[in-house]
Design an enzyme around this catalytic site. Sequence first.
Site, PDB file in Angstrom:
ATOM      1  N   GLU A  98       0.852  -1.253   0.053  1.00 45.58           N
ATOM      2  CA  GLU A  98       0.040   0.006   0.080  1.00 45.58           C
ATOM      3  C   GLU A  98       0.902   1.239   0.191  1.00 45.58           C
ATOM      4  OE1 GLU A  98      -3.706   2.093   2.685  1.00 45.58           O
ATOM      5  OE2 GLU A  98      -2.986   0.168   2.622  1.00 45.58           O
ATOM      6  N   HIS A 391      -2.019  10.035  -0.152  1.00 49.91           N
ATOM      7  CA  HIS A 391      -2.305   8.521  -0.705  1.00 49.91           C
ATOM      8  C   HIS A 391      -2.090   8.574  -2.310  1.00 49.91           C
ATOM      9  CE1 HIS A 391      -3.310   4.427  -0.553  1.00 49.91           C
ATOM     10  NE2 HIS A 391      -4.363   4.596  -1.393  1.00 49.91           N
TER      11      HIS A 391
END
Length: 441
Positions: A98, A391
Amino acid sequence: MVALDAHHTTPSGRTIMTNSRISGFRNLSIEDRRAKVIVESALDARRLDALSPEHGLGLEQADHMVENVIGVLGIPVGIATNFTVNGRDVLIPMATEEPSVVAAASNLARMTRDHGGFVTTSTPPRMQAQVQVLDVVDPVAARLRLLESRQELIEIANAQDPQLVSFGGGAVDILVRLVPSSRQTYVVLHLVVDVRDAMGANAVNTMAEAIAPRVAEIAGGRSLLRILTNKADLRITRVRAVFDAAALGGGEVVENMLDAAELAVADPYRAATHNKGIMNGISAVVLATGNDTRAVEAGAHSHAVDEHGRYTSMSRFEKDAEGNLVGTLELPMPVGLVGGATKVHPAAQANVAVLGVGTATELAEIIMAVGLAQNAGALRALATEGIQRGHMSLHARTIAVTVGAHLDEVDAVVARMIAEKSVRTDFAEKVLAEIRAGARA
């Protein structure tokens, strides 16, 4: 600024004087990052070879680890920087797919350094095995009979693992619970075992098997389940840290972070995502060191259920007298340095070497520091720019590579996606085609 002692001596006698504050680490090439880690961790130059796909876990090793092997799966391993844990600087390998996880943990760890970094404590490394007894006619009295037989049962258990006993571990106690169900009231004996530097599943399961016949005989029933519990609430690790208010962005950001954290305390829907963020950090280090991510996750989430049976936040945040953010986290952390993949997987061995840890407790405490840093990083993003901006900036690089951008094209593709707020595969393909068309013109 708090003075920090970065010296650390490993069990083999290797003295480490690590500096985890490595400015510009993310801008180095992979080779230069490795070289820096090797220098700071005082490792042999070849120690990190196992982290290369061509030198890591091979098919033959994999075939001895699990059944029906057809291959191996690679997971990126990044280094979290800036961590000071109990006065020692440490570089922390994190295995995760991630984006933003490693960066967020490193960034928030930096904001604790002027306040002493992360401070931890741990209980002894005690795991529990359960022996379930059925068909007991007098469960209340059976419980007392089992407690009266404590020493006998402990001796039977310890006879199964004299080596563990020789290291100062072994069975240390029994607990007996009565568990009502829709079928009957089960008598459930808990065998408490100090597992030292092991995760402990094999040791406690073997002991549970050994004592089960005698437990059933004393209770006057028949035994069924004989297995450890992953609710490892006797093996707790605690961590606290002060995150500098100015570095976070000021008093308003701190207040917003406190409100964001408090929603997770009050609302299980928010708590689930809040806690997932904590586990982003924890599970990445657990996986990197060859430990059991499922066992750690099960124990952590079960620990997040309060005394009223309500699922809540694993962490707590407050404000100190100077207005800084204070974070605390308490969780079971059943990890080990002996046995399992930690001793078989070459990449796990390399990552443990980077950490320079000598005990399972020390490993658990570092893991918890990463969990708290990761949690604070997510809260800060939510309280300021929103979680998506940081992100998606990192995710954009993954998309650029996915659509076939070469190394010298990636930054341009990413810049366009971020500028136009369109981090999508189809848009990346369009941008890449335009860049290449322009280069040919």
